[in-house]
Design a protein around this motif. Structure first.
Motif, PDB file in Angstrom:
ATOM      1  N   HIS A  97       0.790  -1.254   0.000  1.00  0.00           N
ATOM      2  CA  HIS A  97       0.000   0.000   0.000  1.00  0.00           C
ATOM      3  C   HIS A  97       0.815   1.293   0.000  1.00  0.00           C
ATOM      4  O   HIS A  97       0.322   2.322  -0.455  1.00  0.00           O
ATOM      5  CB  HIS A  97      -1.013   0.052   1.169  1.00  0.00           C
ATOM      6  CG  HIS A  97      -1.728  -1.234   1.431  1.00  0.00           C
ATOM      7  ND1 HIS A  97      -2.531  -1.837   0.486  1.00  0.00           N
ATOM      8  CD2 HIS A  97      -1.742  -2.055   2.523  1.00  0.00           C
ATOM      9  CE1 HIS A  97      -3.011  -2.973   0.982  1.00  0.00           C
ATOM     10  NE2 HIS A  97      -2.546  -3.135   2.214  1.00  0.00           N
ATOM     11  N   ARG A 168      -5.542   2.913   4.250  1.00  0.00           N
ATOM     12  CA  ARG A 168      -4.141   2.657   3.937  1.00  0.00           C
ATOM     13  C   ARG A 168      -3.920   2.350   2.462  1.00  0.00           C
ATOM     14  O   ARG A 168      -2.798   2.365   1.981  1.00  0.00           O
ATOM     15  CB  ARG A 168      -3.608   1.516   4.808  1.00  0.00           C
ATOM     16  CG  ARG A 168      -4.202   0.160   4.541  1.00  0.00           C
ATOM     17  CD  ARG A 168      -3.775  -0.816   5.621  1.00  0.00           C
ATOM     18  NE  ARG A 168      -4.044  -2.204   5.327  1.00  0.00           N
ATOM     19  CZ  ARG A 168      -5.213  -2.807   5.370  1.00  0.00           C
ATOM     20  NH1 ARG A 168      -6.303  -2.091   5.670  1.00  0.00           N
ATOM     21  NH2 ARG A 168      -5.339  -4.091   5.109  1.00  0.00           N
ATOM     22  N   ASP A 278       4.110  -7.789   0.401  1.00  0.00           N
ATOM     23  CA  ASP A 278       4.575  -8.826   1.337  1.00  0.00           C
ATOM     24  C   ASP A 278       3.554  -9.949   1.528  1.00  0.00           C
ATOM     25  O   ASP A 278       3.936 -11.112   1.700  1.00  0.00           O
ATOM     26  CB  ASP A 278       5.010  -8.228   2.686  1.00  0.00           C
ATOM     27  CG  ASP A 278       3.963  -7.347   3.340  1.00  0.00           C
ATOM     28  OD1 ASP A 278       2.857  -7.183   2.792  1.00  0.00           O
ATOM     29  OD2 ASP A 278       4.254  -6.806   4.428  1.00  0.00           O
ATOM     30  N   ASN A 279       2.257  -9.621   1.452  1.00  0.00           N
ATOM     31  CA  ASN A 279       1.274 -10.696   1.642  1.00  0.00           C
ATOM     32  C   ASN A 279       1.228 -11.641   0.437  1.00  0.00           C
ATOM     33  O   ASN A 279       1.304 -12.853   0.624  1.00  0.00           O
ATOM     34  CB  ASN A 279      -0.092 -10.107   2.004  1.00  0.00           C
ATOM     35  CG  ASN A 279      -0.030  -9.462   3.377  1.00  0.00           C
ATOM     36  OD1 ASN A 279       0.311 -10.121   4.357  1.00  0.00           O
ATOM     37  ND2 ASN A 279      -0.285  -8.168   3.460  1.00  0.00           N
TER      38      ASN A 279
HETATM   39  C1  5FX Z   1      -2.043  -5.693   4.423  1.00  0.00           C
HETATM   40  O1  5FX Z   1      -3.178  -5.169   3.843  1.00  0.00           O
HETATM   41  C2  5FX Z   1      -1.293  -4.721   5.222  1.00  0.00           C
HETATM   42  O2  5FX Z   1      -1.633  -3.575   5.305  1.00  0.00           O
HETATM   43  C3  5FX Z   1      -0.066  -5.184   5.938  1.00  0.00           C
HETATM   44  O3  5FX Z   1      -0.051  -6.577   6.054  1.00  0.00           O
HETATM   45  C4  5FX Z   1       1.162  -4.697   5.244  1.00  0.00           C
HETATM   46  O4  5FX Z   1       1.296  -5.302   3.987  1.00  0.00           O
HETATM   47  C5  5FX Z   1       2.373  -4.948   6.134  1.00  0.00           C
HETATM   48  F1  5FX Z   1       3.489  -4.731   5.497  1.00  0.00           F
END
Ligand code: 5FX
Length: 525
Positions: A97, A168, A278-279
């Motif tokens: 994000h 976010r 990262d996810n």
């Molecule tokens: C997922 O939507 C998130 O906002 C968090 O898991 C970020 O990716 C953490 F880095």
């Protein structure tokens, strides 16, 4: 190119940047990290972030700190004896994000980097926004409303982009920059996600955004995998040009820039594979597949699902799948994870996990009809804060014993995960398997409750740094074009740790329905 092929994965997460080099069998050869707060104290971040003094909803990170950390990271890899000439491909991942704003003329600087100087020295004037908004920011409620309105409401936005408006998410963040700093927006040549920013450094030009991380922006149509023009228009003018066109997650973007060839002795043939969030990268690193549900038990708990169809949900996120373009992934974030379990452990079990587990083991599945919901901080799913306790028939202030409180906390947390996973179409007890990761996945007593609540076997695997490793695996996947299943087949199988008891579904199906009713009542209140 030397005969033995290695792959590099880099993860720019919230608190640190990490890198690993793996061999053809995906075994780790080198691993290093740079922690922002302690390795770069001059930027005065806390946990890698800066909270605005006047408005705590505004949370950013200095983009030049990330670049400087990158310089240190490369030098640390050199110190471990890494032979960059063997790296056939690399990829990266980053916190989702967040956005990076490249100043007019920045791409020229990227293309003409001098290999005898650090990146941060050469890119110090390349950013129009020096503090990048990151995923922890929650200051864009107004812009989220505007994006939802632009397409006919929250449900419509979720249908198109996989998520209703989230503060976010990058679209509302870009809209806020355009609205509050129009001159800055005008002076911005390109906008990257943090992941595509990592790719841009390696590529020596602005790297495209990949569709998986792109689906965390509230701007991408997850069905057509292209930007949704009315949403771009609702954010800011000329946004398509600034974002560039999105690409599939395993795309080969081109060879590494001469800067890395000359400075670090990378092969000229080393290819950069698209970087992702990262996810999505964790999904790759955990080797998630159809029929699996991954539960990461950490500071916050996260649930990942492999989705064949883009299920429409108002809570949670549907992202494009990073390994299979036809598929999707479901993502559920729960803010109250380990810290809440620890709070109940401290209150009921003298701060000891052994005592906590004994108490858990001394109560039956179903907890005599008692149920609890515990939210220390504002929870996302469900949107509640506080403690809520129920006996067989009604809401109560306190439970009759410590062991009931302990089991209520654990069962309540896992039942919530089941409820939202079911909304995504996850069917418990149909041969599906749960992969447990994160710190609390070491605790077998907790995993037994997880197995029972989901009426599914629970497995564990060594998945520390799954996002970083996922990006190294993705480098191989992108370069070789081999099937994802064949690539990950060399990794050790996950190990089964618990099976559900035969009566699990009988006990937890009604509790899941009761949880739904309780949440609806509390939210109405
Ligand atoms: C997922 O939507 C998130 O906002 C968090 O898991 C970020 O990716 C953490 F880095």
């Amino acid at each position: 190119m030397a005969e033995e092929r290695h792959y590099l994965g880099v993860d720019l997460s919230t608190q640190q940047v990490k890198a690993a080099i793996v061999n053809e069998n995906l075994q780790i050869l080198h691993e290093v990290s740079v922690i922002f707060d302690t390795d770069l104290p001059e930027f005065r971040t806390q946990g890698g972030a800066i909270v605005d003094k006047n408005d705590p909803h505004i949370i950013t990170a200095p983009v030049i700190m990330w670049v400087k950390a990158f310089d240190i990271l490369m030098d640390r890899l050199v110190m471990t004896g890494a032979d960059f000439s063997k790296i056939a491909a690399l990829s990266g991942t980053a916190q989702q994000h967040g956005s990076v704003y490249w100043q007019n003329g920045a791409e020229d600087s990227l293309k003409n980097l001098n290999p005898s100087e650090f990146l941060h020295e050469q890119l110090s004037h390349s950013f129009s926004v020096s503090n990048s908004p990151i995923w922890m920011d929650s200051s864009t409620t107004k812009q989220c409303g505007e994006l939802e309105m632009a397409v006919g409401g929250a449900e419509a936005l979720a249908k198109i982009t996989g998520s209703r408006g989230y503060e976010r998410f990058t679209g509302s963040q870009i809209a806020k920059i355009y609205q509050t700093r129009p001159e800055t927006y005008k002076g911005t040549e390109r906008i990257s996600l943090v992941s595509s920013f990592v790719g841009s450094l390696f590529l020596g030009k602005i790297a495209p955004i990949d569709i998986s991380d792109g689906s965390g922006m509230n701007l991408l149509d997850i069905h057509t995998k292209t930007w949704h023009q009315p949403l771009l228009d609702a954010c800011a003018p000329n946004l398509r040009e600034k974002l560039g066109e999105p690409v599939p997650s395993k795309s080969v973007l081109g060879p590494i820039s001469d800067y890395f060839v000359e400075r670090y002795n990378f092969s000229k043939e080393c290819q950069v594979v698209a970087c992702t969030g990262d996810n999505p990268a964790s999904l790759v690193g955990m080797r998630l597949d159809d029929g699996w549900l991954a539960v990461s038990l950490g500071t916050s708990d996260t649930v990942f699902l492999w989705l064949s169809e883009p299920k429409q949900v108002l809570d949670g996120h549907v992202l494009c799948n990073p390994v299979n373009e036809e598929a999707f992934m479901g993502l559920l974030c729960f803010k109250n994870g380990s810290l809440t379990r620890e709070r109940v452990r401290n209150a009921c079990a003298e701060g000891s996990w052994d005592i906590f587990n004994q108490l858990l083991g001394s109560t039956p599945r179903g907890n005599f009809g008692n149920m609890g919901l515990y939210y220390d901080v504002q929870e996302i799913l469900p949107f509640l804060k506080g403690d809520f306790r129920y006996n067989k028939t009604q809401r109560v202030q306190k439970f009759t014993s410590l062991e009931v409180e302990v089991r209520a906390c654990v069962e309540g947390q896992f039942i919530a995960k089941r409820v939202y996973a079911e909304d995504f179409g996850f069917e418990v007890g149909k041969g599906t398997k749960i992969l447990a990761t994160g710190g609390a996945s070491q605790n077998k007593a907790l995993l037994q409750v997880l197995a029972d609540v989901f009426d599914s076997s629970v497995y564990v695997q060594e998945a520390a740094n799954s996002a970083m490793l996922g990006s190294a695996y993705q480098a191989k996947h992108g370069l070789t074009g081999e099937r994802y299943h064949d690539i990950i087949a060399v990794l050790p199988e996950p190990q089964k740790v618990c099976d559900p008891y035969p009566d699990a579904q009988e006990i937890y199906a009604p509790m899941t329905e009761r949880f739904r009713r309780i949440v609806n009542e509390l939210i109405e209140e």
